[in-house]
Design an enzyme around this catalytic site. Structure first.
Site, mmCIF file in Angstrom:
data_model
loop_
_atom_site.group_PDB
_atom_site.id
_atom_site.type_symbol
_atom_site.label_atom_id
_atom_site.label_comp_id
_atom_site.label_asym_id
_atom_site.label_seq_id
_atom_site.Cartn_x
_atom_site.Cartn_y
_atom_site.Cartn_z
ATOM 1 C CG ASN A 1 47.334 22.457 57.417
ATOM 2 O OD1 ASN A 1 46.296 22.938 56.932
ATOM 3 N ND2 ASN A 1 48.489 23.081 57.385
ATOM 4 C CB SER B 1 47.831 31.833 41.253
ATOM 5 O OG SER B 1 47.279 33.124 41.261
ATOM 6 C CE1 TYR C 1 48.547 33.623 45.194
ATOM 7 C CE2 TYR C 1 48.849 31.800 46.716
ATOM 8 C CZ TYR C 1 48.298 32.332 45.564
ATOM 9 O OH TYR C 1 47.505 31.536 44.771
ATOM 10 C CE LYS D 1 49.851 28.753 44.731
ATOM 11 N NZ LYS D 1 49.627 27.323 45.031
HETATM 12 C C1 WQD Z 1 39.484 41.194 42.660
HETATM 13 C C2 WQD Z 1 39.219 42.641 42.328
HETATM 14 C C3 WQD Z 1 40.190 44.189 43.882
HETATM 15 C C4 WQD Z 1 37.711 43.197 47.341
HETATM 16 C C5 WQD Z 1 43.563 37.142 44.419
HETATM 17 C C6 WQD Z 1 44.905 36.480 44.335
HETATM 18 C C7 WQD Z 1 44.858 35.393 43.307
HETATM 19 C C8 WQD Z 1 43.748 34.449 43.655
HETATM 20 C C9 WQD Z 1 42.430 35.186 43.659
HETATM 21 C C10 WQD Z 1 44.606 32.679 45.001
HETATM 22 C C11 WQD Z 1 40.452 43.523 42.544
HETATM 23 C C12 WQD Z 1 38.671 44.281 43.892
HETATM 24 C C13 WQD Z 1 38.252 43.186 46.059
HETATM 25 C C14 WQD Z 1 37.028 44.357 47.802
HETATM 26 C C15 WQD Z 1 37.443 45.426 45.689
HETATM 27 N N1 WQD Z 1 43.980 33.851 44.900
HETATM 28 N N2 WQD Z 1 38.103 44.283 45.257
HETATM 29 N N3 WQD Z 1 36.917 45.417 46.955
HETATM 30 O O1 WQD Z 1 43.352 40.164 44.070
HETATM 31 O O2 WQD Z 1 42.376 39.594 41.773
HETATM 32 O O3 WQD Z 1 43.302 37.779 43.203
HETATM 33 O O4 WQD Z 1 42.553 36.209 44.676
HETATM 34 O O5 WQD Z 1 44.939 31.944 44.127
HETATM 35 O O6 WQD Z 1 46.086 34.715 43.329
HETATM 36 O O7 WQD Z 1 45.843 37.447 43.901
HETATM 37 O O8 WQD Z 1 41.189 38.855 43.866
HETATM 38 O O9 WQD Z 1 38.920 39.079 44.763
HETATM 39 O O10 WQD Z 1 40.862 40.101 46.065
HETATM 40 O O11 WQD Z 1 40.122 41.173 43.955
HETATM 41 O O12 WQD Z 1 37.341 46.396 44.937
HETATM 42 O O13 WQD Z 1 36.522 44.440 48.949
HETATM 43 O O14 WQD Z 1 38.225 43.134 43.224
HETATM 44 O O15 WQD Z 1 40.764 45.488 43.944
HETATM 45 O O16 WQD Z 1 40.476 44.509 41.538
HETATM 46 P P1 WQD Z 1 42.602 39.220 43.201
HETATM 47 P P2 WQD Z 1 40.240 39.784 44.758
#
Ligand code: WQD
Length: 336
Positions: free
Chosen positions: A33, A126, A151, A155
């Protein structure tokens, strides 16, 4: 040539999976979409594979529109269902939108599978279904803790819907794939992570390095980990894509142990945020401008995969590590 219907085919993981499916001899058709994607990415898919992929620009929550696609393609051998709203923070602010969208779309797909006799489905799940896991690395039988966001809850619910559906419908074969942290881009840099407002670590790093952000914040360096920052299992998007091809081949070859199986898709190594930044700095030969800030609500301290089942059953192996992720992500960012 088996035809695979890929929902969310214009998305980040969906588009990279289109490439791997085509490279492995499958015919593909997409439904998207375009709420979080653009059909332009299919130009990149064509540049890489030579194939023009048809995308149906419809909403899977529209049952009639979804049925029409199944009617137009009576030869669908399997479905890979990526399409979903996926932003953790947004899901906290808009829970009903996330439950409505992510569950209605899955239910419509399953009803169409029954009506049109489509037997095989791969469901995009996930690692966030585990919550703050009690054991590491997590295996597919590690119990779910409380979901950290709506979210993640969609899942968990999606997995339960599939399990109950497959228990009743013995002719339906499902594989549930639990992604850890997808990142990186295709080697060609003709496709990569879309340019929406990045919140994930790797695109935030590359946007900061490209000067599109003044700096980035490490969300907490006081966790009980080896360097105080959170641990994640980063998987290159092309390794993730290939796992989907291997899973479709597994279903079409009737190699399943049961008609609803789950696989962790991580590389089996934990990398901290600070280690990820260091890997980027080495690959890009430049210092990254970051500050250490407060923890982010909803973050789990550490999670990484035991991926032995995916290797043993699907014959899947990750070929790339954090440096490949950073190199391809950086090349993609510089090209964007
Ligand atoms: C990774 C680490 C942050 C940004 C999410 C969803 C998961 C999947 C992947 C969909 C964490 C740290 C991040 C920043 C930081 N999505 N970080 N500064 O939260 O592990 O997973 O995305 O399927 O379902 O939950 O991924 O990349 O946001 O964070 O320090 O500016 O990087 O705290 O420890 P996350 P992320």
């Amino acid at each position: 040539m088996s035809k695979i219907l890929v929902t969310g085919g214009c998305g980040y993981i969906g588009s990279h999976t289109l490439v791997d499916l085509i490279d492995n001899g499958f015919e593909v058709v997409s439904i998207d979409n375009l709420i979080n994607a653009s059909e332009n990415i299919l130009d990149g898919v064509k540049a890489i594979t030579g194939k023009t992929v048809q995308n149906y620009h419809i909403d899977l929550c529209d049952k009639a529109a979804t049925r029409a696609v199944f009617q137009a393609h009576p030869d669908i051998a399997g479905i890979i269902h990526f399409a979903a709203l996926k932003y953790v923070g947004e899901s906290v602010e808009q829970p009903l939108r996330y439950f409505r969208n992510n569950l209605d779309s899955l239910l419509n797909i399953l009803e169409c599978m029954l009506e049109f006799g489509v037997k095989n489905i791969i469901f995009s799940s996930s690692c966030s279904v585990y919550g703050n896991a009690t054991e590491l690395p997590v295996t597919e039988s590690t119990p779910f803790q409380n979901a950290e966001s709506p979210y993640a809850r969609t899942k968990q619910m999606g997995e339960h819907i599939l399990q109950d559906f497959c228990f009743q419908e013995k002719n339906t074969n499902a594989v549930i794939l639990r992604y850890f942290n997808p990142a990186g881009a295709h080697e060609s840099t003709l496709i990569g992570e879309a340019a929406t407002a990045a919140t994930n670590l790797v695109p935030v790093i590359t946007e900061t390095a490209a000067g599109k952000r003044a700096s980035m914040t490490v969300f907490g360096a006081d966790y009980p980990t080896r360097d105080g920052s959170c641990v994640r299992d980063y998987i290159h998007v092309m390794d993730l894509a290939n796992a989907h091809t291997k899973a479709i081949q597994y279903l079409l070859a009737n190699r399943q142990e049961s008609n609803c199986e789950t696989f962790n898709l991580g590389i089996g190594e934990g990398v901290t945020v600070l280690e990820a930044i260091k890997a980027f700095e080495e690959v890009a030969s430049q210092k990254l401008n970051y500050v250490i800030g407060p923890r982010r609500a909803g973050d789990v301290i550490a999670i990484y995969a035991n991926n032995n089942r995916a290797t043993a059953r699907l014959g899947w192996l990750a070929k790339r590590g954090i440096s490949d992720i950073m190199r391809t992500a950086w090349e993609w960012e510089q090209k964007r």
